[in-house]
Design a protein around this motif. Structure first.
Motif, short mmCIF file in Angstrom:
data_model
loop_
_atom_site.label_atom_id
_atom_site.label_comp_id
_atom_site.label_asym_id
_atom_site.label_seq_id
_atom_site.Cartn_x
_atom_site.Cartn_y
_atom_site.Cartn_z
N GLY A 1 0.77 -1.23 0.00
CA GLY A 1 0.00 0.00 0.00
C GLY A 1 0.80 1.28 0.00
N GLY B 1 -3.34 -4.41 0.16
CA GLY B 1 -3.04 -2.99 0.02
C GLY B 1 -2.69 -2.40 1.38
N GLY B 2 -3.01 -1.13 1.55
CA GLY B 2 -2.70 -0.45 2.80
C GLY B 2 -3.19 -1.21 4.02
N ASP C 1 0.80 -2.41 -4.33
CA ASP C 1 -0.15 -3.38 -3.76
C ASP C 1 0.18 -4.72 -4.40
OD1 ASP C 1 -1.41 -1.32 -2.40
OD2 ASP C 1 -3.20 -1.32 -3.66
#
Length: 147
Positions: free
Chosen positions: A38, A98-99, A42
């Motif tokens: 992220g 991702g994040g 990703d």
């Protein structure tokens, strides 16, 4: 070896403490570290059979996609895509990191017992275009359905 150093620098740049990450990588007998997704990239994680077929299609279309990891027993493949892709991904059967998530990443050029690079990073920051990846996945899925 310059390419490997460049790839290491590119990967560890996302770590909370890049120097500590490099230190751990050099001393970890498994040759893996956890890196946060992220930030610069990703990862879209496909089931093994679909992931390998997708890679076949993708490498016929472009010379070099972004980095690709193979998981334990080749059960899953992880494609490095631009940061933010995971939040927008809607594909069924595809995991998106991702994040707020972390990825097990082997040292570039080193083979560990579990996770390995199919396409290692080259340090340039090249990532796989998610649209191209999706089209390649559709073609791969159609091929698998025909079999």
């Amino acid at each position: 070896m310059t390419g490997a150093r460049t790839a290491v620098e590119w990967l560890t740049a996302v770590a909370p403490d890049p120097e500590a990450c490099r230190w751990e990588w050099e001393r970890n007998p498994l040759g893996v570290v956890l890196l946060p997704a992220g930030r610069a990239w990703d990862v879209l994680i496909l089931p093994g059979e679909l992931g390998f077929r997708t890679l076949d299609v993708l490498t016929r279309v472009i010379d070099r996609p972004g980095p690709v990891l193979a998981g334990f027993g080749d059960a899953r493949l992880g494609y490095f895509v631009p940061a933010g892709t995971a939040a927008r991904w809607l594909g069924t059967g595809v995991r998106a990191a991702g994040g707020g998530t972390w990825i097990v990443v082997p040292y570039p050029g080193r083979t560990s017992g579990g996770v390995r690079w199919l396409i290692p990073p080259d340090g340039s920051g090249t990532l796989t275009d998610p649209s191209l990846l999706e089209l390649s996945m559709h073609e791969a899925a159609a091929t698998l359905a025909d079999e």
